[in-house]
Design an enzyme around this catalytic site. Structure first.
Site, short mmCIF file in Angstrom:
data_model
loop_
_atom_site.label_atom_id
_atom_site.label_comp_id
_atom_site.label_asym_id
_atom_site.label_seq_id
_atom_site.Cartn_x
_atom_site.Cartn_y
_atom_site.Cartn_z
N ALA A 49 0.85 -1.19 0.00
CA ALA A 49 0.00 0.00 0.00
C ALA A 49 0.88 1.23 0.00
O ALA A 49 2.07 1.17 0.35
CB ALA A 49 -0.90 0.02 1.24
N THR A 51 1.55 3.97 2.12
CA THR A 51 1.25 4.11 3.55
C THR A 51 1.69 5.45 4.15
O THR A 51 1.44 5.70 5.32
CB THR A 51 1.92 2.98 4.37
OG1 THR A 51 3.33 3.01 4.12
CG2 THR A 51 1.37 1.62 3.99
N TYR A 114 -5.54 9.18 2.79
CA TYR A 114 -5.09 7.81 3.04
C TYR A 114 -6.27 6.96 3.50
O TYR A 114 -6.53 5.88 2.96
CB TYR A 114 -3.98 7.80 4.11
CG TYR A 114 -3.59 6.41 4.59
CD1 TYR A 114 -2.87 5.55 3.78
CD2 TYR A 114 -3.96 5.97 5.87
CE1 TYR A 114 -2.53 4.28 4.22
CE2 TYR A 114 -3.62 4.71 6.32
CZ TYR A 114 -2.91 3.86 5.50
OH TYR A 114 -2.58 2.60 5.94
N LYS A 118 -7.87 3.79 1.53
CA LYS A 118 -7.86 2.46 2.15
C LYS A 118 -9.28 1.91 2.29
O LYS A 118 -9.52 0.71 2.10
CB LYS A 118 -7.18 2.51 3.52
CG LYS A 118 -5.67 2.67 3.47
CD LYS A 118 -4.94 1.45 2.91
CE LYS A 118 -5.13 0.24 3.79
NZ LYS A 118 -4.42 -0.95 3.23
N TRP A 139 -1.27 1.74 14.05
CA TRP A 139 0.03 2.16 14.58
C TRP A 139 1.03 0.98 14.64
O TRP A 139 1.54 0.63 15.71
CB TRP A 139 -0.14 2.78 15.97
CG TRP A 139 -0.78 4.13 15.97
CD1 TRP A 139 -1.44 4.74 14.92
CD2 TRP A 139 -0.84 5.06 17.06
NE1 TRP A 139 -1.89 5.97 15.31
CE2 TRP A 139 -1.55 6.19 16.61
CE3 TRP A 139 -0.38 5.03 18.37
CZ2 TRP A 139 -1.79 7.29 17.43
CZ3 TRP A 139 -0.64 6.13 19.19
CH2 TRP A 139 -1.32 7.24 18.72
#
Ligand SMILES: NC(=O)c1ccc[n+]([C@@H]2O[C@H](COP(=O)([O-])OP(=O)(O)OC[C@H]3O[C@@H](n4cnc5c(N)ncnc54)[C@H](OP(=O)(O)O)[C@@H]3O)[C@@H](O)[C@H]2O)c1
Length: 273
Positions: A49, A51, A114, A118, A139
């Site tokens: 991805a 990220t 983001y 996603k 996280w």
């Protein structure tokens, strides 16, 4: 980061087929289809991805091409081969206004590009691949010797000593990639397809994480100091809360994932001491 942890966790239990190219690009539909056809897998773990949350904010089209269209390419190829698919969702699809950790039934309403990309990728998987697992993470830490993310940056900064300002008004569930990869490995054989939060237990601010990291790394002459995120404006807004409670695992009576402190302590001690 999670890819490496997955290879380690799955080795010896599954036959792993890494991509044949050094740098396969999931934006290339033909390449993805070829790779997956060649392997004829029972499961496709889609862990790639874009990220970098701020990079996604600055270039939403790039984020869409990787996180949505790239995911579509992987999903179509998985479906063609009859493979089950694993997708990694994120706590950043929630709006962050809740005071307690999110559960799987909470409404999604991402506040940044983001999160939007996603979530769109997740919906593509759900639409195209009937046998899917969506595991939500939060996280993540665990890059080991190649760690370039929060924990490694914090250790590097802390070793310089003195006061270390760290944000204390954003909350998440710090999650060890090793624990996530093992949880995925142990669950996918169940056939209980669907969407699951899959985070280490508990909720923390970056400041609380920093205190744990400094302690576990044995750094004596650095003192984390709590500050407001207003002091560090970033391109992408962050939700105040993105911590996750693994409610669906609880409902299945599964053993809870360990507390984030224990997992972070293990990671820091084995990597940075
Ligand atoms: N990190 C977190 O805190 C977190 C939280 C929740 C969910 N997740 C999700 O968990 C999954 C794994 O994340 P991670 O933390 O392991 O991220 P990561 O360390 O950034 O790994 C992502 C990988 O995807 C690769 N990639 C990017 N664009 C690609 C493309 N077009 N084609 C092929 N590969 C590409 C990257 O390669 P390059 O390095 O070469 O770009 C990198 O190896 C992702 O789906 C992420 O959204 C992460």
């Amino acid at each position: 980061m999670l890819g490496r942890a997955a290879v380690e966790a799955f080795r010896g239990r599954f036959e792993i087929h890494p991509a044949s190219l050094d740098e396969p690009d999931i934006r290339d539909a033909a390449l993805v289809a070829g790779e997956i056809r060649r392997a004829r897998p029972a499961y496709v773990l889609h862990l790639a991805a874009m990220t970098d949350v701020d990079a996604c904010e600055l270039d939403p089209e790039a984020a869409r091409l990787v996180n949505v269209e790239g995911t579509r390419n992987v999903a179509l190829a998985a479906r063609e081969c009859g493979a089950a698919m694993v997708y990694i969702g994120t706590g950043m699809v929630y709006d962050g206004r809740k005071d307690t950790p999110y559960v799987e039934t909470d409404p999604r309403s991402p506040v940044n590009e983001y999160g939007r990309s996603k979530l769109a990728g997740e919906l593509v998987v759900k639409e195209l691949v009937p046998r899917h697992f969506v595991f939500y993470a939060c996280w993540l830490f665990g890059g080991g010797a190649e760690d370039k993310k929060f924990v490694a940056k914090l250790v590097e900064r802390a070793r310089r000593g003195g006061d270390l300002p760290v944000v204390n008004d954003k909350f998440g569930s710090p999650t060890y990639t090793r624990d996530l990869a093992r949880a995925i490995r142990d669950f996918i054989g169940s056939g209980l397809y669907g969407t699951y939060h899959c985070a280490n237990a508990g909720c923390a601010s970056r400041f609380e994480m920093a205190e744990e990291i400094v302690r576990a790394a044995g750094i004596a002459d650095c003192r984390p100091v709590p500050i407001s995120s207003d002091a560090y404006p970033l391109p992408a807004p962050r939700p105040r809360m993105e911590a996750l409670r693994n409610m669906r695992f609880e409902q299945l009576g599964m053993r809870p994932m360990r507390d984030w402190r224990e997992a972070l302590d293990e990671y820091v001690r084995t990597t940075f001491r």
